[in-house]
Scaffold this active site. Sequence first.
Site, PDB file in Angstrom:
ATOM      1  N   GLN A  81      28.161 120.026  39.518  1.00  0.00           N
ATOM      2  CA  GLN A  81      28.270 121.447  39.171  1.00  0.00           C
ATOM      3  C   GLN A  81      29.714 121.897  38.942  1.00  0.00           C
ATOM      4  O   GLN A  81      29.945 123.048  38.576  1.00  0.00           O
ATOM      5  CB  GLN A  81      27.618 122.303  40.261  1.00  0.00           C
ATOM      6  N   ASN A  82      30.678 121.002  39.123  1.00  0.00           N
ATOM      7  CA  ASN A  82      32.066 121.360  38.858  1.00  0.00           C
ATOM      8  C   ASN A  82      32.243 121.474  37.341  1.00  0.00           C
ATOM      9  O   ASN A  82      31.733 120.651  36.586  1.00  0.00           O
ATOM     10  CB  ASN A  82      33.023 120.317  39.434  1.00  0.00           C
ATOM     11  N   HIS A  83      32.972 122.471  36.905  1.00  0.00           N
ATOM     12  CA  HIS A  83      33.148 122.726  35.476  1.00  0.00           C
ATOM     13  C   HIS A  83      34.304 121.960  34.835  1.00  0.00           C
ATOM     14  O   HIS A  83      34.535 122.109  33.633  1.00  0.00           O
ATOM     15  CB  HIS A  83      33.358 124.225  35.247  1.00  0.00           C
TER      16      HIS A  83
END
Length: 181
Positions: A53-55
Site C-alpha cells: 500500500q506504499n505509494h
Amino acid sequence: MTAEDLTAGPRPAPAPWLTGLPPLVDERTVLLILGSFPGGVSLQKRQYYAHPQNHFWPILEAIWGSSPRQSCASCYEKRSKWLLDHGVGLWDVYAGCEREGSLDANIRHAQVNDLAGLAARLPQLRAIAHNGGESFRHARITRALGLPVLRLPSTSPANASWSFERKRAAWLEVLQAHGLA
C-alpha cells in the site's frame, strides 16, 4: 527493590533493535531520497518500500511510465536498477532503532546513518529529498552537506491526508527541478 517497583507491575520488554537497509545508490545518483526507517514488510523482504500500500513505486511509475514491477512484481533487483537508471538513490536517516510495529512515532533510540560519508561518494549528487516528516526532522544534518534539501510528502499508507494525485504532483515537481522527469 523499591516500593514503586512492587506497585508498578512488570515492565514491558524493550522493543527489538532493528537494523536498516544499505543505501541503494550508484555513481549516477543525482537525487538521494531519504526515508526515516523501513517498515516491517520492507525489513522482512530487505527491500525499500515493499509494503503493497506504499505509494513510492506507483508514484514513480505514474511519473516515468512503465516499470519492471508492472511485468514482474517480485523483481526488486530490476526495479532498483530502473530507479538508479533514472538518477534516483534511496537510503534512510536511521541506520537502526528500537521500534514496535512500523510507525515512525514508535521509533526509539535511533542511530543516524553517516549521510555525509555517503554523499561524499556520490559525484553527481545534486539534492536530497526527505520522504516524510520524520526524515525531514534531520534536515539540519543534510543541509550541512551544502546541497538543496527538500521535503516530500510521505508515500506511506499512514499519510492518508494526501491523495495519491497530490503526492504524485509534489514528487513530479521535485524530479522535474533536477532534470529527472
